[in-house]
Design a protein around this motif. Structure first.
Motif, PDB file in Angstrom:
ATOM      1  N   PRO A  51      16.154   2.948  -6.616  1.00 56.55           N
ATOM      2  CA  PRO A  51      15.914   2.503  -7.995  1.00 56.55           C
ATOM      3  C   PRO A  51      14.432   2.141  -8.176  1.00 56.55           C
ATOM      4  N   MET A  52      13.897   2.377  -9.372  1.00 58.28           N
ATOM      5  CA  MET A  52      12.463   2.180  -9.614  1.00 58.28           C
ATOM      6  C   MET A  52      11.982   0.755  -9.343  1.00 58.28           C
ATOM      7  N   TYR A  53      12.869  -0.217  -9.471  1.00 57.65           N
ATOM      8  CA  TYR A  53      12.428  -1.587  -9.251  1.00 57.65           C
ATOM      9  C   TYR A  53      11.959  -1.807  -7.810  1.00 57.65           C
ATOM     10  N   LEU A  54      12.449  -1.007  -6.862  1.00 56.66           N
ATOM     11  CA  LEU A  54      12.042  -1.188  -5.468  1.00 56.66           C
ATOM     12  C   LEU A  54      10.551  -0.954  -5.296  1.00 56.66           C
ATOM     13  N   SER A  55      10.035   0.162  -5.823  1.00 58.04           N
ATOM     14  CA  SER A  55       8.595   0.426  -5.681  1.00 58.04           C
ATOM     15  C   SER A  55       7.790  -0.581  -6.486  1.00 58.04           C
ATOM     16  N   ARG A  56       8.278  -0.966  -7.646  1.00 53.34           N
ATOM     17  CA  ARG A  56       7.567  -1.939  -8.486  1.00 53.34           C
ATOM     18  C   ARG A  56       7.477  -3.293  -7.768  1.00 53.34           C
ATOM     19  N   VAL A  73       0.841  -1.205   0.000  1.00 54.81           N
ATOM     20  CA  VAL A  73       0.000   0.000   0.000  1.00 54.81           C
ATOM     21  C   VAL A  73       0.875   1.255   0.000  1.00 54.81           C
ATOM     22  N   LEU A  74       1.914   1.267   0.822  1.00 61.19           N
ATOM     23  CA  LEU A  74       2.820   2.421   0.870  1.00 61.19           C
ATOM     24  C   LEU A  74       3.537   2.618  -0.468  1.00 61.19           C
ATOM     25  N   ALA A  75       3.943   1.514  -1.095  1.00 63.85           N
ATOM     26  CA  ALA A  75       4.647   1.605  -2.376  1.00 63.85           C
ATOM     27  C   ALA A  75       3.771   2.239  -3.444  1.00 63.85           C
ATOM     28  N   GLU A  76       2.488   1.918  -3.409  1.00 64.09           N
ATOM     29  CA  GLU A  76       1.559   2.501  -4.382  1.00 64.09           C
ATOM     30  C   GLU A  76       1.304   3.973  -4.068  1.00 64.09           C
ATOM     31  N   ARG A  77       1.078   4.281  -2.790  1.00 65.29           N
ATOM     32  CA  ARG A  77       0.729   5.635  -2.379  1.00 65.29           C
ATOM     33  C   ARG A  77       1.904   6.607  -2.513  1.00 65.29           C
ATOM     34  N   PHE A  78       3.114   6.151  -2.203  1.00 66.74           N
ATOM     35  CA  PHE A  78       4.288   7.025  -2.197  1.00 66.74           C
ATOM     36  C   PHE A  78       5.276   6.675  -3.310  1.00 66.74           C
ATOM     37  N   LYS A 111       7.856   9.421  -4.399  1.00 69.57           N
ATOM     38  CA  LYS A 111       8.853   9.674  -3.359  1.00 69.57           C
ATOM     39  C   LYS A 111       9.859   8.524  -3.294  1.00 69.57           C
ATOM     40  N   ILE A 112       9.351   7.296  -3.367  1.00 72.08           N
ATOM     41  CA  ILE A 112      10.224   6.118  -3.317  1.00 72.08           C
ATOM     42  C   ILE A 112      11.142   6.093  -4.536  1.00 72.08           C
ATOM     43  N   ASP A 113      10.568   6.340  -5.711  1.00 76.73           N
ATOM     44  CA  ASP A 113      11.358   6.307  -6.951  1.00 76.73           C
ATOM     45  C   ASP A 113      12.413   7.408  -6.993  1.00 76.73           C
ATOM     46  N   SER A 114      12.181   8.512  -6.270  1.00 74.99           N
ATOM     47  CA  SER A 114      13.181   9.581  -6.254  1.00 74.99           C
ATOM     48  C   SER A 114      14.353   9.265  -5.317  1.00 74.99           C
ATOM     49  N   HIS A 115      14.181   8.293  -4.417  1.00 78.98           N
ATOM     50  CA  HIS A 115      15.237   7.927  -3.473  1.00 78.98           C
ATOM     51  C   HIS A 115      15.906   6.590  -3.792  1.00 78.98           C
TER      52      HIS A 115
END
Length: 189
Positions: free
Chosen positions: A35-40, A21-26, A29-33
């Motif tokens: 690598p994009m694969y983390l939020s994905r 849920v946090l990965a979708e909502r933020f 912010k996550i992608d700016s800190h």
């Protein structure tokens, strides 16, 4: 009759549903800190955990049924309120004290990174898919769960006191009353 010391075991990983849920909502912010694969990866971290949770609960119940003294031992599916709420539930049900090592609690790295970035406590984060139980012969149960491909960790043991102690890198604290789930605190439904 004196109660024996038993293992406190956790299967799966805590905070997975909340992490998704946090990965979708933020995401931005996550992608700016990171690598994009983390939020994905984190958005799908909780996929298919319901079956694992059910398998773990069945294996634990079967193990407990083989021990006649285990009729009064609790098992909880960790859900809203997270790991610490589940520990409160176990503490109330068992009628014994316990000492737990928070460093042994199974948490995925994605959960740690996202919780740190969003200032969320992973131990109070929605954890559907994980199970916690107090069991006799925890090492034997852990072997059985491993054979089934279910990750598990013994995080502590019950004892003869009434205190519910949480150890974290040499620091001792006591289990407090449950707090709201971090998602609720953030106003995320």
């Amino acid at each position: 009759m004196k109660k024996r010391n038993r293992a406190v075991i956790v299967t799966g990983f805590v905070g997975l549903k909340g992490t998704a849920v946090l990965a979708e909502r933020f995401k931005e912010k996550i992608d700016s800190h990171y690598p994009m694969y983390l939020s994905r990866n984190a958005e799908h971290i909780a996929d298919n955990v319901a079956a694992d949770c059910q398998s773990a609960a069945e294996a634990i119940r079967k193990h407990m049924a083989q021990h006649s003294e285990s009729d009064d031992l609790p098992l909880v599916e960790i859900g809203e309120g997270g790991f610490l709420t589940a520990m409160w539930t176990l503490a109330k049900a068992v009628g014994q004290g316990f000492t737990l090592d928070l460093r042994k609690v199974p948490v995925k790295q994605e959960t740690i990174e996202i919780c740190e970035l969003t200032e969320v406590n992973p131990y109070h984060l929605c954890s559907f898919g994980a199970v916690a139980a107090i069991v006799p012969d925890g090492l034997l149960l852990q072997e059985k769960l491993e054979e089934l491909g279910i990750p598990s960790v013994i995080i502590g043991y019950t004892n003869s006191s009434k205190a519910h102690i949480l150890m974290n890198d040499g620091t001792e604290s006591h289990l407090n009353r449950p707090e709201p789930d971090e998602l609720e605190r953030l106003g995320i439904n």
